[in-house]
Motif scaffolding. Structure first.
Motif, PDB file in Angstrom:
ATOM      1  N   VAL A   1      26.263  43.528 -33.578  1.00 28.49           N
ATOM      2  CA  VAL A   1      25.614  42.297 -33.173  1.00 28.49           C
ATOM      3  C   VAL A   1      25.876  41.180 -34.130  1.00 28.49           C
ATOM      4  CG1 VAL A   1      23.789  43.709 -32.050  1.00 28.49           C
ATOM      5  CG2 VAL A   1      24.041  43.140 -34.351  1.00 28.49           C
ATOM      6  N   SER A   2      26.437  41.713 -34.854  1.00 25.57           N
ATOM      7  CA  SER A   2      26.850  40.650 -36.078  1.00 25.57           C
ATOM      8  C   SER A   2      28.038  40.254 -36.641  1.00 25.57           C
ATOM      9  CB  SER A   2      25.834  41.338 -37.587  1.00 25.57           C
ATOM     10  OG  SER A   2      25.112  41.787 -37.670  1.00 25.57           O
ATOM     11  N   SER A   3      29.767  40.368 -35.660  1.00 19.98           N
ATOM     12  CA  SER A   3      30.289  40.084 -35.750  1.00 19.98           C
ATOM     13  C   SER A   3      30.487  38.854 -35.115  1.00 19.98           C
ATOM     14  CB  SER A   3      31.439  41.068 -34.461  1.00 19.98           C
ATOM     15  OG  SER A   3      32.697  40.447 -34.967  1.00 19.98           O
ATOM     16  N   PRO A   4      31.278  38.412 -35.784  1.00 20.71           N
ATOM     17  CA  PRO A   4      31.257  36.218 -35.240  1.00 20.71           C
ATOM     18  C   PRO A   4      32.262  36.495 -34.807  1.00 20.71           C
ATOM     19  CG  PRO A   4      32.425  37.316 -38.046  1.00 20.71           C
ATOM     20  CD  PRO A   4      31.490  38.285 -37.248  1.00 20.71           C
ATOM     21  N   ILE A   5      33.283  37.639 -34.206  1.00 21.83           N
ATOM     22  CA  ILE A   5      34.521  37.158 -34.129  1.00 21.83           C
ATOM     23  C   ILE A   5      33.775  37.669 -32.192  1.00 21.83           C
ATOM     24  CG2 ILE A   5      36.423  38.369 -33.119  1.00 21.83           C
ATOM     25  CD1 ILE A   5      37.113  38.612 -36.166  1.00 21.83           C
ATOM     26  N   HIS A   6      33.790  39.332 -32.045  1.00 27.49           N
ATOM     27  CA  HIS A   6      33.528  39.818 -30.336  1.00 27.49           C
ATOM     28  C   HIS A   6      32.515  39.408 -30.034  1.00 27.49           C
ATOM     29  CE1 HIS A   6      35.788  42.194 -33.965  1.00 27.49           C
ATOM     30  NE2 HIS A   6      36.436  42.952 -32.825  1.00 27.49           N
ATOM     31  N   SER A   7      31.124  38.413 -30.128  1.00 27.18           N
ATOM     32  CA  SER A   7      31.229  37.791 -29.227  1.00 27.18           C
ATOM     33  C   SER A   7      31.326  36.659 -28.930  1.00 27.18           C
ATOM     34  CB  SER A   7      29.607  37.975 -29.119  1.00 27.18           C
ATOM     35  OG  SER A   7      29.128  39.441 -28.957  1.00 27.18           O
ATOM     36  N   SER A   8      32.503  36.245 -29.645  1.00 26.85           N
ATOM     37  CA  SER A   8      32.395  34.746 -29.727  1.00 26.85           C
ATOM     38  C   SER A   8      33.213  34.313 -28.262  1.00 26.85           C
ATOM     39  CB  SER A   8      33.674  33.929 -30.820  1.00 26.85           C
ATOM     40  OG  SER A   8      35.112  34.552 -30.995  1.00 26.85           O
ATOM     41  N   PHE A   9      34.077  34.747 -26.706  1.00 20.22           N
ATOM     42  CA  PHE A   9      34.060  34.201 -25.689  1.00 20.22           C
ATOM     43  C   PHE A   9      32.972  34.072 -25.165  1.00 20.22           C
ATOM     44  CE2 PHE A   9      36.300  36.043 -22.659  1.00 20.22           C
ATOM     45  CZ  PHE A   9      37.754  34.636 -22.499  1.00 20.22           C
ATOM     46  N   GLY A  10      32.165  34.285 -25.664  1.00 21.54           N
ATOM     47  CA  GLY A  10      31.806  34.566 -24.135  1.00 21.54           C
ATOM     48  C   GLY A  10      31.077  36.039 -23.261  1.00 21.54           C
ATOM     49  N   TYR A  11      30.829  35.587 -21.857  1.00 23.34           N
ATOM     50  CA  TYR A  11      30.810  36.823 -21.433  1.00 23.34           C
ATOM     51  C   TYR A  11      31.694  37.803 -21.031  1.00 23.34           C
ATOM     52  CZ  TYR A  11      26.410  35.311 -19.467  1.00 23.34           C
ATOM     53  OH  TYR A  11      25.009  35.098 -19.281  1.00 23.34           O
ATOM     54  N   ASP A  12      33.056  38.923 -21.615  1.00 22.31           N
ATOM     55  CA  ASP A  12      33.646  39.351 -21.812  1.00 22.31           C
ATOM     56  C   ASP A  12      33.715  41.176 -20.955  1.00 22.31           C
ATOM     57  OD1 ASP A  12      32.167  40.339 -23.932  1.00 22.31           O
ATOM     58  OD2 ASP A  12      33.857  40.019 -25.138  1.00 22.31           O
ATOM     59  N   ALA A  13      32.585  41.439 -20.348  1.00 26.11           N
ATOM     60  CA  ALA A  13      32.390  42.763 -19.965  1.00 26.11           C
ATOM     61  C   ALA A  13      33.609  43.086 -18.634  1.00 26.11           C
ATOM     62  CB  ALA A  13      31.056  42.379 -19.067  1.00 26.11           C
ATOM     63  N   PRO A  14      34.255  44.343 -18.533  1.00 24.05           N
ATOM     64  CA  PRO A  14      34.328  45.100 -17.077  1.00 24.05           C
ATOM     65  C   PRO A  14      34.186  43.869 -16.241  1.00 24.05           C
ATOM     66  CG  PRO A  14      35.045  46.578 -18.778  1.00 24.05           C
ATOM     67  CD  PRO A  14      33.989  45.374 -19.547  1.00 24.05           C
ATOM     68  N   LEU A  15      34.771  43.719 -15.470  1.00 24.05           N
ATOM     69  CA  LEU A  15      34.597  43.611 -13.896  1.00 24.05           C
ATOM     70  C   LEU A  15      34.377  45.161 -13.076  1.00 24.05           C
ATOM     71  CD1 LEU A  15      36.801  40.789 -13.287  1.00 24.05           C
ATOM     72  CD2 LEU A  15      34.209  41.063 -13.480  1.00 24.05           C
TER      73      LEU A  15
END
Length: 283
Positions: A197-211
């Protein structure tokens, strides 16, 4: 050699006839690929004096946006490296640091390096346990901060614990997931949930879940990362029930048996060796 693990053997089979004495072949990341290559050379009767090296990740946190376009979230400040034989690791690390312009942290051998790829901790289980919502929303979901909930992070921590029990039994230390995020990004998180929840990197791309379960978080990280953990665990008499359960469900998702098709000890050329023989071979 920078490519997904499932492409390594295909490319190396093309490279192998042209190997020369004194060459160094480095895989980014390796995931025990060098052990597979050494076995392939032995089976083909090729006796060139080639040294293999592996990193435990790639230098970039990145996503492929479309063919020919990559979104780079961050550049890691350092990554791990191991060589086959392990006695060459320090020499190769010094040379490659100049080429990659990146700090390389030497591991004792390629097994320590491969068993310390932190992707195995967060990717496969999060993908397996969230697949229903991933498929329903067609990937419109935050993999880290939403997918790695409090409960799922308990599962991820157990996978990390099982992995570290194996590295410790092999005399290869007990470096946690947090040890690696500290090396890569200078993070000081204390829990996997805090990282999510706190990494400034790992949610910066936007939606990134597998299809789908065919995504590399499952189709690569289960057979090429978790299966070796399971295999070493069986050899050492260390139970890995959480790791085994994720591989089992992932195998059902993709209509395959990753316990057979993944990087087993036989595919690594380590079948029928004792722990002591494996360490001697690696070093």
């Amino acid at each position: 050699m920078i490519m997904p693990s499932f492409a390594q053997e295909i490319v190396f089979s093309l490279v192998m006839p042209y190997l020369r004495d004194g060459q160094i072949l480095c895989l980014l990341p390796g995931n025990c690929g060098s052990l597979v290559f050494r076995r392939m050379m032995r089976e083909a009767g090729i006796r060139k004096n080639v040294v293999f090296a592996e990193t435990n990740t790639i230098p970039y946190a990145c996503r492929c946006v479309e063919p020919g376009r990559v979104f780079v979230l961050a550049v890691k400040q350092g990554i791990g490296i191991g060589a086959l034989p392990g006695t060459e690791t320090n020499r190769i690390a010094e040379d490659l640091e100049q080429i990659l312009n990146l700090k390389l942290f030497p591991h004792k051998n390629v097994a320590q390096n491969a068993l310390n790829n932190p992707n195995m901790v967060v990717h496969p289980a999060t993908a397996v346990l969230n697949m229903g919502i991933f498929e329903s929303r067609k990937g419109s979901f935050y993999f880290y901060r939403e997918g790695m909930s409090e409960s799922i992070c308990k599962v991820l921590q157990e996978i990390d614990n099982e992995r570290m029990s194996i590295t410790e039994s092999l005399g290869l230390g007990r470096d946690s997931f947090f040890h690696h995020t500290k090396q890569y990004y200078d993070f000081n998180f204390k829990t996997i949930r805090e990282f999510a929840v706190s990494s400034p990197i790992h949610s910066s791309f936007g939606y990134d879940a597998p299809l789908s379960p065919r995504d590399r978080y499952i189709s690569e990280d289960c057979p090429f990362l978790l299966v070796p953990v399971y295999g070493f665990g069986k050899l050492l008499g260390i139970r890995t029930p959480v790791t085994e359960s994720i591989i089992t469900v992932a195998s059902i998702y993709n209509d395959t048996n990753y316990f057979q098709t993944g990087r087993t000890l036989a595919k690594l050329g380590l079948e029928d060796m004792s722990k002591e023989q494996i360490l001697e071979y690696l070093n």
